[in-house]
Design an enzyme around this catalytic site. Structure first.
Site, PDB file in Angstrom:
ATOM      1  N   ASP A 121     -38.358  -0.398   1.094  1.00  0.00           N
ATOM      2  CA  ASP A 121     -38.993   0.879   0.725  1.00  0.00           C
ATOM      3  C   ASP A 121     -40.287   0.673  -0.055  1.00  0.00           C
ATOM      4  O   ASP A 121     -41.332   1.221   0.292  1.00  0.00           O
ATOM      5  CB  ASP A 121     -38.042   1.727  -0.137  1.00  0.00           C
ATOM      6  N   ARG A 177     -32.511   3.938 -14.878  1.00  0.00           N
ATOM      7  CA  ARG A 177     -33.657   4.670 -14.329  1.00  0.00           C
ATOM      8  C   ARG A 177     -34.577   5.295 -15.379  1.00  0.00           C
ATOM      9  O   ARG A 177     -35.801   5.184 -15.260  1.00  0.00           O
ATOM     10  CB  ARG A 177     -33.206   5.731 -13.322  1.00  0.00           C
ATOM     11  N   ASP A 188     -31.837   8.824  -7.477  1.00  0.00           N
ATOM     12  CA  ASP A 188     -32.847   8.146  -8.285  1.00  0.00           C
ATOM     13  C   ASP A 188     -34.167   8.903  -8.359  1.00  0.00           C
ATOM     14  O   ASP A 188     -34.855   8.870  -9.367  1.00  0.00           O
ATOM     15  CB  ASP A 188     -33.081   6.725  -7.760  1.00  0.00           C
ATOM     16  N   SER A 234     -29.100  -1.698   1.136  1.00  0.00           N
ATOM     17  CA  SER A 234     -29.965  -1.320   0.026  1.00  0.00           C
ATOM     18  C   SER A 234     -29.196  -1.647  -1.257  1.00  0.00           C
ATOM     19  O   SER A 234     -28.139  -1.084  -1.523  1.00  0.00           O
ATOM     20  CB  SER A 234     -30.276   0.180   0.114  1.00  0.00           C
TER      21      SER A 234
HETATM   22  N1  ARG Z   1     -25.253   6.048  -6.127  1.00  0.00           N
HETATM   23  C1  ARG Z   1     -25.651   5.336  -7.308  1.00  0.00           C
HETATM   24  C2  ARG Z   1     -26.369   6.224  -8.269  1.00  0.00           C
HETATM   25  O1  ARG Z   1     -26.790   7.272  -7.914  1.00  0.00           O
HETATM   26  C3  ARG Z   1     -26.415   4.092  -6.964  1.00  0.00           C
HETATM   27  C4  ARG Z   1     -27.792   4.279  -6.454  1.00  0.00           C
HETATM   28  C5  ARG Z   1     -28.361   2.982  -6.036  1.00  0.00           C
HETATM   29  N2  ARG Z   1     -29.769   3.095  -5.822  1.00  0.00           N
HETATM   30  C6  ARG Z   1     -30.440   2.421  -4.914  1.00  0.00           C
HETATM   31  N3  ARG Z   1     -31.699   2.636  -4.866  1.00  0.00           N
HETATM   32  N4  ARG Z   1     -29.861   1.569  -4.090  1.00  0.00           N
HETATM   33  O2  ARG Z   1     -26.500   5.899  -9.421  1.00  0.00           O
END
Ligand code: ARG
Length: 391
Positions: free
Chosen positions: A13, A93, A122, A170
């Site tokens: 990405d 984050r 995110d 990912s």
């Molecule tokens: N589902 C989890 C969350 O919202 C993990 C997200 C993982 N993010 C990623 N960019 N692979 O916290």
């Protein structure tokens, strides 16, 4: 040319984003990778691909200690888990966003970009911070151009981007955990392939004999493991290793995302699971029954706020204050026994224990057992009156 700072991981990405921001958005791109405990090789790799893609304009910011001491500690004190997931990505984050804002300000950039798709959590977490703490514009190329992963791959090939070759998942990693998404995992009818795991052994391969581990807490925060005092970052790594070797910390859930979807999510969070279990075991010893009920209630509330990108909601701060107040007594030692994916507390001790052996023992002659009879008589008097109404 205006400048944009891109939160860069070196994955598909964000690599695609570098070129898109240059070619489609006409920005000078600055990439930044915030180190919250990704493996060193990964940081190196992302640095290399940043250098290839965008020479001379890459930052690496070491935020591991800040992440552990200011964010993970809150997660531990609150026993924060969302549907069984200890919020590793979610807790990191806000900090990543804040670090990127700092760089943008230093560089005189007018925008911040991220590689989030329009489906995940995110994007909310990044943008909540950016919008409330700066006047920078947000650019989300993957979301704005509605790109699929296959389209991103095609774009990457067309543009000769140096890509992490065979990665199909990912993956997001920091000291508090690994999250693995995508490919066969998307369909809950598929078993998670063993190859997605790096920190945890399967139950079959986990250590064959039980392991005891001692964790010492001070005011709700772990300070020593097996008698050795160490900085929280090191302690978490050690907990990850010990718990992972014993098959602890694999999470496979159908998660309820912020944007309505249900999503199958896989995590490896061995240290987090161990530390939170030990922390709860200690709380049982030192908090009153009402504090424990309250702690459990606000744990859910707190976790929902973190998950739903509401780091800046004043309630989060309010809860932190209540939690800190209660955690002042959460000091002491817990010995946990780990074996093939299971964990149980063996012993716990604390100078603030509310448990008294003298009071609870069957051998006690000093307490007059009969004194409780009056209490029993009036206990749930209202319920008793209700039953007598014969409705
Ligand atoms: N589902 C989890 C969350 O919202 C993990 C997200 C993982 N993010 C990623 N960019 N692979 O916290």
């Amino acid at each position: 040319m205006e400048k944009v700072v891109l939160a860069f991981s070196g994955g598909l990405d964000t690599s695609v984003c570098v070129r898109l921001l240059e070619e489609e958005y006409n920005y000078e791109v600055i990439t930044a990778c915030v180190d919250v405990g990704q493996p060193e090789e990964e940081i190196k790799k992302s640095q290399n691909s940043a250098e290839n893609l965008n020479p001379g304009n890459h930052y690496v910011i070491d935020a591991k200690e800040e992440f552990a001491n200011e964010y993970i500690t809150r997660g531990i004190k609150a026993n924060a888990e969302y549907e069984g997931y200890p919020l590793s990505t979610a807790l990191a984050r806000p900090l990543i966003a804040m670090k990127i804002i700092e760089i943008a300000e230093k560089e005189g950039a007018t925008a911040i970009a991220h590689g989030c798709t329009g489906k995940g959590n995110d994007q909310f977490r990044f943008e909540a911070i950016i919008n409330s703490m700066s006047n920078l514009k947000v650019i989300a190329p993957i979301r704005e151009l509605n790109l699929t992963r296959t389209e991103e791959m095609a774009y990457a090939k067309e543009h000769n981007l140096p890509l992490p070759s065979d990665k199909i998942y990912s993956i997001d990693i920091n000291i508090w955990g690994r999250s693995i998404e995508g490919d066969v995992l998307e369909d809950p009818r598929n078993e998670p392939p063993e190859e997605i795991y790096e920190w945890t052994k399967s139950l079959e391969d986990a250590n064959d004999s039980p392991q005891k581990v001692t964790i010492e807490f001070e005011e709700g925060v772990p300070i020593a493991i097996d008698g050795e005092m160490m900085p929280l970052v090191d302690l978490i790594w050690k907990a990850n290793k010990i718990a992972g070797d014993n098959g602890i910390g694999r999470v496979d859930i159908i998660e309820n995302r912020l944007v309505g979807f249900k999503s199958r999510e896989n995590y490896e969070v061995p240290g987090a699971k161990l530390i939170i279990a030990a922390h709860k075991a200690l709380e049982e010893l030192v908090l009153t029954v009402d504090e424990l009920r309250f702690a459990e209630y606000i744990s859910t509330l707190y976790s929902d706020l973190i998950y739903r990108a509401m780091w800046q909601e004043p309630l989060r701060d309010d809860l932190d204050q209540a939690i800190d107040q209660m955690q002042r007594r959460v000091s002491g030692k817990v010995v946990m026994k780990l074996f093939k994916g299971s964990m149980q507390p063996l012993t716990r001790e604390s100078p603030f224990s509310l448990h008294s052996v003298e009071q609870i023992t069957f051998e006690d002659k000093d307490t007059d057992q009969k004194e409780v009879e009056g209490m029993i008589k009036y206990h749930n008097l209202q319920g008793s009156n209700y039953q007598k109404l014969n409705l």
